[in-house]
Enzyme design. Structure first.
Site, PDB file in Angstrom:
ATOM      1  N   ASP A 275      20.216   2.587   4.057  1.00  0.00           N
ATOM      2  CA  ASP A 275      20.295   4.084   3.943  1.00  0.00           C
ATOM      3  C   ASP A 275      21.628   4.481   3.958  1.00  0.00           C
ATOM      4  O   ASP A 275      22.588   3.740   4.446  1.00  0.00           O
ATOM      5  CB  ASP A 275      19.321   4.613   4.905  1.00  0.00           C
ATOM      6  CG  ASP A 275      19.005   6.152   4.443  1.00  0.00           C
ATOM      7  OD1 ASP A 275      17.875   6.636   4.697  1.00  0.00           O
ATOM      8  OD2 ASP A 275      19.704   6.603   3.884  1.00  0.00           O
TER       9      ASP A 275
HETATM   10  C1  GLC Z   1      19.729   9.975   3.448  1.00  0.00           C
HETATM   11  C2  GLC Z   1      18.258   9.595   3.268  1.00  0.00           C
HETATM   12  C3  GLC Z   1      17.689   8.955   2.178  1.00  0.00           C
HETATM   13  C4  GLC Z   1      18.495   9.105   0.865  1.00  0.00           C
HETATM   14  C5  GLC Z   1      19.993   9.004   1.113  1.00  0.00           C
HETATM   15  C6  GLC Z   1      21.154   9.306  -0.014  1.00  0.00           C
HETATM   16  O1  GLC Z   1      20.189  10.156   4.748  1.00  0.00           O
HETATM   17  O2  GLC Z   1      17.440   9.068   4.413  1.00  0.00           O
HETATM   18  O3  GLC Z   1      16.280   9.210   1.937  1.00  0.00           O
HETATM   19  O4  GLC Z   1      18.041   8.633  -0.239  1.00  0.00           O
HETATM   20  O5  GLC Z   1      20.415   9.557   2.664  1.00  0.00           O
HETATM   21  O6  GLC Z   1      21.033  10.662   0.011  1.00  0.00           O
END
Ligand code: GLC
Length: 739
Positions: A275
């Site tokens: 993430d």
């Molecule tokens: C965010 C979220 C994730 C998302 C990623 C990209 O913090 O936790 O679900 O896909 O970053 O935006």
């Protein structure tokens, strides 16, 4: 002679082989063999869009970027891609990615609202529309579906989930995977799906985001893993790590999750992306001493791509040189990335083009259908549906005309000006025949404004009926938007009280990103429709329902508690050793009562036992009768199947849909089992007076659960089975599972 023949045969074979197209794996190996370590690590590096900045183009030219997120201008995407394809040593194309969770431009209900439809086709449609619009600007990888089972409405990200049940989440999640990807990822309108967040993110302690989770492995396997395993079977091309630690190990460093379960047990060969910064965040977790160690732990936990953590690009080369990360593991991770790019056909078709303009008529109609089917009728004293011959209607509340808030969280690219709000729609469709009195009162959900409330109530009091659009601003739900108090914010309850004190008939329509505690509101209002942020077309959908052009068919995908102190409260809970039946509530305890005077069972003195509204609950404008459940046999053998049927009749006056639900209960197990588990559902449509026999087939494996030896298997014994309209209704029948 013999040598000549062998030579000829060998030559023929070689020619034949050379003439055959290389397989994807052969292409991967051929490319990998040419790559430098810097280029390999480049494929593992995902950076956020910096447009055509020198820094970005420079990194691309050096082969140090594998994928880019949040670049959504077609021209920029294609220019960055041109640089990657034409100005790098090996011409490996980039993948462009974005959170296209419940729509790109045409926004469908938030996933929790799509789950309330209990209609996987709706989820498929929403994902397909999202993919058609997003691939038109070059996005070929979406970070969705979010399939974290969530039992905690304090958690802001329950909005993105499909609710509290593994089975419903699995069915909705697999439909979204198929909708994003189609059956052919080479299709230029296909987007790689991303099953996220692996795993148990929804178990965040106290409903706070990014918080720690303590989940026994048997519960991981029974509750949190099934939707992800379903996503693997549905062909999800990618997975994403979760931010949380599970039992002390952050997912981005978990060899158990990412190697043992995902790769070994599930035999999955897609791309696992961290993430945003989740590798780097293992430092504040206290799992990594520094970024270098975080990179080492993540790489050794088979996290293929570092999203915005800068860990891999900063340290992997040295870690390989120091022997702390094996180049064989790097190669395997790079293979996964290259495989995804081949599967997306990016080597042959790297450039994007428009496939579908936003807000296509069919797309908007499908968005409306989703909002229609996702609205849940909780109470109705007969006021709904209202007649179009009514003389005057007041429209009040902060969600009556908020194009931004009705689309909910995680819709970066939505354009509120394209939202059709309830106020817009009722004025457009009924304004010439009904006196529509606009008196919103509160301009946003958190507003506290007694003067405005008083004035709006006075204005609205002139109307025959009041439509009160209440709920939450979009910003109060989603990532890092957790609430310890999940009541209606601002002066909304106060406004409802004042309207009722004036004797007004009030239809309360709630648009929110989570279950809210609405016990008072539900008792005051004449009817309550609950819509989890319904998207671009929420207005027309809700107005259709209010005027009876369609009957509500939504069912709750998550429990609505009476009060937040009951949380976590969910239908598939354990029975405990002292289940409560008749309870004495706090106000009924006699003054001076003795400690032993009111029994000893499992409940809250000030809340009783159950929720305000249970999982699977939802009313209709008609009524349905459920006949007796009939089983094909009183027992089920381990190699057999059991067929359960039930005759459902529309006993009312309007055509409507009903979600028929199948639940089972394993009465005695090696580990105690939930009092109910959803094992199937069917959404049927019946005309007035029409009946249908609904049939479910149960296999022993459907009754499996994780045993102390971590093996999923069914266990002989007595089971109960329900075919019912909710998790708290219907009469059980019994059967025996035997060897
Ligand atoms: C965010 C979220 C994730 C998302 C990623 C990209 O913090 O936790 O679900 O896909 O970053 O935006």
């Amino acid at each position: 002679m013999k040598r000549t023949l062998i030579a000829a045969f060998t030559m023929m074979t070689a020619i034949t082989l050379l003439a055959q197209p290389l397989s994807t794996e052969q292409k991967i190996e051929a490319l990998l063999s040419k790559m430098t370590l810097t280029e390999k690590i480049g494929q593992m590096n995902q950076l956020t869009g910096l447009g055509l900045s020198g820094d970005m183009t420079h990194r691309i030219k050096e082969g140090r970027v594998g994928s880019i997120l949040n670049e959504i201008t077609l021209e920029t995407v294609n220019e960055l891609q041109r640089i990657a394809v034409e100005e790098t040593r090996l011409g490996i194309p980039l993948i462009f990615c974005r959170d296209v969770v419940h729509g790109f431009k045409t926004i469908f209900p938030i996933p929790l609202g799509q789950a309330a439809t209990w209609n996987p086709q709706i989820a498929y449609n929403g994902a397909r529309v999202a993919a058609l619009e997003a691939t038109s600007v070059g996005i070929r990888w979406t970070f969705a579906p979010m399939i974290d089972v969530s039992r905690d409405p304090r958690w802001g990200r329950i909005a993105e989930s499909c609710g509290e049940d593994p089975y419903l989440t699995s069915r909705m999640g697999e439909a979204m995977v198929k909708g994003f990807q189609t059956d052919d990822l080479t299709n230029p309108t296909a987007m790689a799906a991303c099953a996220k967040h692996f795993a148990a993110y929804g178990a965040s302690e106290s409903g706070k985001d990014y918080s720690t989770t303590w989940v026994p492995e048997v519960q991981l396997r029974d509750v949190y893993f099934p939707p992800f395993e379903a996503a693997v079977k549905a062909g999800s091309a990618t997975f994403m790590c979760s931010f949380n630690d599970i039992n002390g190990v952050p997912s981005s460093g978990s060899q158990f999750l990412n190697k043992q379960v995902l790769r070994k047990e599930w035999n999955w060969d897609g791309v696992l992306v961290s993430d945003w910064g989740s590798i780097e965040q293992m430092i504040p977790h206290g799992y990594s001493a520094n970024l270098k160690q975080a990179a080492e732990q993540a790489a050794n936990a088979a996290v293929d791509v570092d999203m915005m953590g800068h860990a891999y690009e900063s340290h992997l080369e040295n870690l390989v040189a120091e022997g702390k990360v094996d180049i064989k593991d790097i190669d395997q991770m790079v293979r996964n990335v290259l495989r995804l790019k081949f599967r997306l056909n990016l080597f042959d078709q790297p450039y994007a083009k428009v496939h579908q303009a936003p807000y296509d008529v069919k797309a908007m109609q499908q968005a409306k259908e989703a909002a229609l089917e996702g609205a849940v009728l909780l109470t109705n004293n007969g006021i709904l549906p209202i007649s179009p011959s009514i003389k005057s209607i007041a429209v009040v509340g902060p969600l009556a005309n908020s194009g931004r808030d009705q689309v909910g969280t995680w819709c970066f690219d939505a354009e509120p000006k394209h939202s059709v709000t309830p106020l817009m729609d009722i004025k457009a469709r009924y304004g010439s025949s009904i006196n529509i009195i606009e008196a919103l009162g509160l301009s946003y959900s958190r507003e506290k404004n007694p003067v405005a409330v008083k004035k709006a109530v006075a204005t609205a009091s002139k109307a025959d009926v009041v439509l009160f659009f209440a709920g939450e601003e979009a910003v109060l739900s989603g990532e890092a938007r957790c609430r310890a108090d999940i009541s209606l914010p601002g002066d909304q309850l106060e406004m409802l009280k004042q309207l009722k004190s004036k004797g007004k008939r009030v239809i309360l329509i709630i648009m929110a990103g989570r279950p809210l505690t609405i016990e008072q509101e539900a008792s005051l209002a004449d009817a309550v429709i609950y819509s989890f942020h319904g998207g671009t077309m929420a207005g027309p959908a809700l107005i259709d329902l209010i005027f009876g052009l369609a009957s509500p068919s939504g069912k709750l995908p998550v429990t609505l508690p009476k009060m937040v102190g009951q949380v976590p409260i969910y239908y598939n809970c354990k029975n405990t050793g002292r289940p409560s039946s008749d309870v004495t509530l706090i106000d009924d305890i006699a003054v001076g009562a003795e400690q032993t005077s009111i029994g000893f069972t499992s409940y809250h003195l000030d809340a009783g036992t159950g929720p305000l509204f249970p999982f699977g609950y939802g009313l209709s404008y008609t009524t349905f009768s459920y006949g007796p459940v009939v089983l094909s046999a009183p027992e089920l053998s381990m190699d057999g199947k059991l067929v359960a049927t039930c005759k459902i009749t529309n006993t009312g006056k309007v055509k409507a849909q009903e979600v028929v639900q199948l639940y089972t209960r394993d009465l005695v197990g090696t580990l105690v089992r939930p009092i109910k588990e959803l094992k199937g559902f069917q959404k049927i449509s019946l005309n007035p007076g029409e009946s249908k026999v609904v049939t479910f087939t149960i296999l022993p494996q459907d009754l499996a659960y994780c045993h102390p030896d971590m093996v999923m298997r069914p266990e002989v014994g007595v089971f109960q089975l329900w075919i019912a309209p909710s998790s708290q209704s219907g009469e059980p029948v019994s059967f025996i599972l035997q060897n």
